[in-house]
Design an enzyme around this catalytic site. Structure first.
Site, PDB file in Angstrom:
ATOM      1  N   GLN A  75      24.229  23.796  24.027  1.00 36.72           N
ATOM      2  CA  GLN A  75      23.363  23.476  25.161  1.00 36.72           C
ATOM      3  C   GLN A  75      22.739  24.771  25.667  1.00 36.72           C
ATOM      4  O   GLN A  75      23.444  25.695  26.059  1.00 36.72           O
ATOM      5  CB  GLN A  75      24.143  22.791  26.284  1.00 36.72           C
ATOM      6  CG  GLN A  75      23.245  22.444  27.457  1.00 36.72           C
ATOM      7  CD  GLN A  75      23.964  21.705  28.565  1.00 36.72           C
ATOM      8  OE1 GLN A  75      23.417  20.799  29.172  1.00 36.72           O
ATOM      9  NE2 GLN A  75      25.195  22.093  28.852  1.00 36.72           N
ATOM     10  N   TYR A 130      18.407  23.124  37.550  1.00 38.15           N
ATOM     11  CA  TYR A 130      18.135  24.370  36.844  1.00 38.15           C
ATOM     12  C   TYR A 130      16.637  24.484  36.524  1.00 38.15           C
ATOM     13  O   TYR A 130      15.839  23.633  36.916  1.00 38.15           O
ATOM     14  CB  TYR A 130      19.016  24.466  35.609  1.00 38.15           C
ATOM     15  CG  TYR A 130      20.490  24.562  35.950  1.00 38.15           C
ATOM     16  CD1 TYR A 130      20.971  25.636  36.700  1.00 38.15           C
ATOM     17  CD2 TYR A 130      21.399  23.593  35.550  1.00 38.15           C
ATOM     18  CE1 TYR A 130      22.312  25.736  37.035  1.00 38.15           C
ATOM     19  CE2 TYR A 130      22.749  23.678  35.883  1.00 38.15           C
ATOM     20  CZ  TYR A 130      23.192  24.756  36.626  1.00 38.15           C
ATOM     21  OH  TYR A 130      24.521  24.852  36.965  1.00 38.15           O
ATOM     22  N   ARG A 157      18.904  17.090  28.042  1.00 35.30           N
ATOM     23  CA  ARG A 157      19.335  16.528  29.328  1.00 35.30           C
ATOM     24  C   ARG A 157      18.076  16.391  30.180  1.00 35.30           C
ATOM     25  O   ARG A 157      17.370  17.374  30.419  1.00 35.30           O
ATOM     26  CB  ARG A 157      20.371  17.430  29.984  1.00 35.30           C
ATOM     27  CG  ARG A 157      20.791  16.968  31.367  1.00 35.30           C
ATOM     28  CD  ARG A 157      21.992  17.721  31.895  1.00 35.30           C
ATOM     29  NE  ARG A 157      23.214  17.107  31.414  1.00 35.30           N
ATOM     30  CZ  ARG A 157      24.332  16.987  32.147  1.00 35.30           C
ATOM     31  NH1 ARG A 157      24.365  17.420  33.395  1.00 35.30           N
ATOM     32  NH2 ARG A 157      25.405  16.436  31.637  1.00 35.30           N
ATOM     33  N   ARG A 178      34.851  15.812  32.639  1.00 36.38           N
ATOM     34  CA  ARG A 178      36.154  16.078  33.263  1.00 36.38           C
ATOM     35  C   ARG A 178      37.325  15.415  32.523  1.00 36.38           C
ATOM     36  O   ARG A 178      38.382  16.047  32.396  1.00 36.38           O
ATOM     37  CB  ARG A 178      36.098  15.645  34.736  1.00 36.38           C
ATOM     38  CG  ARG A 178      35.217  16.550  35.595  1.00 36.38           C
ATOM     39  CD  ARG A 178      34.942  15.958  36.962  1.00 36.38           C
ATOM     40  NE  ARG A 178      34.026  14.820  36.889  1.00 36.38           N
ATOM     41  CZ  ARG A 178      33.621  14.098  37.939  1.00 36.38           C
ATOM     42  NH1 ARG A 178      34.075  14.404  39.152  1.00 36.38           N
ATOM     43  NH2 ARG A 178      32.778  13.099  37.789  1.00 36.38           N
ATOM     44  N   CYS A 230      38.920  21.517  38.671  1.00 36.37           N
ATOM     45  CA  CYS A 230      38.490  22.302  37.508  1.00 36.37           C
ATOM     46  C   CYS A 230      37.147  22.965  37.750  1.00 36.37           C
ATOM     47  O   CYS A 230      36.925  24.120  37.364  1.00 36.37           O
ATOM     48  CB  CYS A 230      38.434  21.407  36.261  1.00 36.37           C
ATOM     49  SG  CYS A 230      37.427  19.917  36.446  1.00 36.37           S
TER      50      CYS A 230
END
Length: 400
Positions: A103, A171, A219, A337, A365
């Site tokens: 990615q 982003y 994505r 997750r 996490c």
């Protein structure tokens, strides 16, 4: 002979045949040096995941340019010096029978790196961090398009099986796509067509770097969660344009967001009994989070583009997995997750396990991104105690 459930049946993305429909969703690893070269822990993480049986592994986002780094110890793919270590990781995955996509992305204005001056299409304060970025010049934008192409070339040389372009979650690419974050009035912004240009040129640069047969997914931001942000109709037209430029499949998500919790929602599908077993007092006092919260996005992009869709976001039970795939709303199911808690989750499903995953979506996490290597902090009481102690002293230092 018993027929395998839909999520354990083969699927295809572009030229790549996958053994099942379960994808390890991208998660930042915090397992690289300050210069972006991955450590042995990164190699071993992906070896374990491949041994665990997921049909496809997606790495955490790798920055294509030094100013595109989102957090400390993030994996880089901005320089040829990172290739040998990444090659060791892909070799480990292939030795275990796995398949892995790199990615690639750029954080834009959404960075935790204080030494980096953040950049964006426009000097609009970041919706999540309230950071004031510098506006990119036309020449800088063109250089970043080339940086994505060069990163794709490095990924192919390092042995990855495909590329996953990060175009979501606030982003840089999603900032270009957003009327909230992109207020330009030039060839890179001003209307939906021009807001698409950066993503389109990145896709073309990546496709040119890796050739026609190399799997390429993205994505895709479908909507923003901020006022004046991206709307779905604009994204569906963008998906069609990306399909024309060689994208083989999409993973659907939010774009510009006000909070990470809009994308990584807590306590998904966690019943009261599971909450008490894991000492989740907060969850025991409120309803469980809904599963598959990006399903409407997946369905819409599937209908608009006709391409394979990876649905991420709160997939937690085998009942939901079956229902999504049977409906045709998505072709693959990504979990992030849950694979942190159970790297061997798919092997357990192959052995006949049904029901829910062990992950309770507590987000411990993710709180350690940029500070500690990726791991589940709730898998034993000692880890929970370490987590609490770390955050106590972090907040003391901040005066909170």
């Amino acid at each position: 002979m018993t027929t395998a459930p839909l999520y354990l049946r083969p699927g295809r993305i572009g030229s790549l045949e996958l053994p099942n429909r379960l994808v390890r969703g991208a998660t930042s690893e915090t397992m690289a040096s300050p210069s972006g070269v991955v450590y042995d822990s990164f190699v071993e993480l992906y070896r374990r995941l491949a041994e665990g049986g997921a049909g496809l592994l997606l790495t955490g986002h790798m920055y294509v340019d030094p100013r595109g780094q989102a957090s400390a110890n993030q994996t880089g793919i901005h320089d040829d010096r990172v290739i040998p270590a990444l090659q060791r990781a892909t070799d480990a995955v292939h030795e275990a029978g796995g398949r892995i996509f790199a990615q690639i992305g750029h954080c834009g204005s959404q960075t935790m790196m204080s030494a980096i001056t953040p950049v964006a299409p426009s000097p609009v304060p970041n919706a999540m961090y309230t950071i004031q970025p510098e506006e990119l010049s036309d020449g800088e934008i063109r250089s970043l398009v080339a940086a994505f192409g060069a990163a794709a070339r490095r990924a192919a040389e390092a042995g990855f099986d495909g590329i996953h372009i990060h175009g979501g979650n606030g982003y840089l690419i999603s900032e270009f796509c957003s009327p909230h974050a992109n207020t330009r009035d030039d060839r890179w912004g001003g209307d939906a067509e021009r807001r698409s240009r950066f993503f389109f040129e990145v896709a073309e640069a990546v496709r040119s770097a890796v050739g026609d047969d190399f799997p390429l997914t993205a994505r895709l931001s479908v909507e923003d969660s901020v006022e004046g942000g991206l709307q779905r109709d604009e994204s569906l037209a963008r998906a069609r344009g990306l399909a024309e430029r060689g994208i083989d499949g999409f993973e659907t998500t939010y774009g510009v967001m006000r909070s990470y919790f809009e994308n990584i929602r807590p306590y998904v599908a966690v019943g009261r009994a599971q909450a008490w077993r894991n000492l989740l007092v907060q969850r025991a006092r409120q309803p469980a989070g809904a599963e598959a919260y990006y399903r409407p996005f997946a369905r819409a992009v599937k209908e608009a583009s006709g391409l394979p869709i990876i649905l991420v976001g709160g997939v937690r039970t085998t009942e939901t997995m079956r229902d999504i795939l049977a409906s045709g709303d998505a072709d693959f199911l990504a979990m992030a997750r849950p694979f942190i808690r159970e790297p061997d989750l798919v092997r357990k499903l192959e052995a006949g396990r049904t029901g829910g995953v062990e992950c309770v979506s507590c987000n411990m996490c993710l709180a350690h991104d940029g500070f500690d290597p990726l791991q589940c902090w709730r898998d034993n009481p000692r880890n929970v105690a370490v987590h609490i102690r770390k955050h106590y002293w972090t907040n003391r230092r901040k005066g909170q």
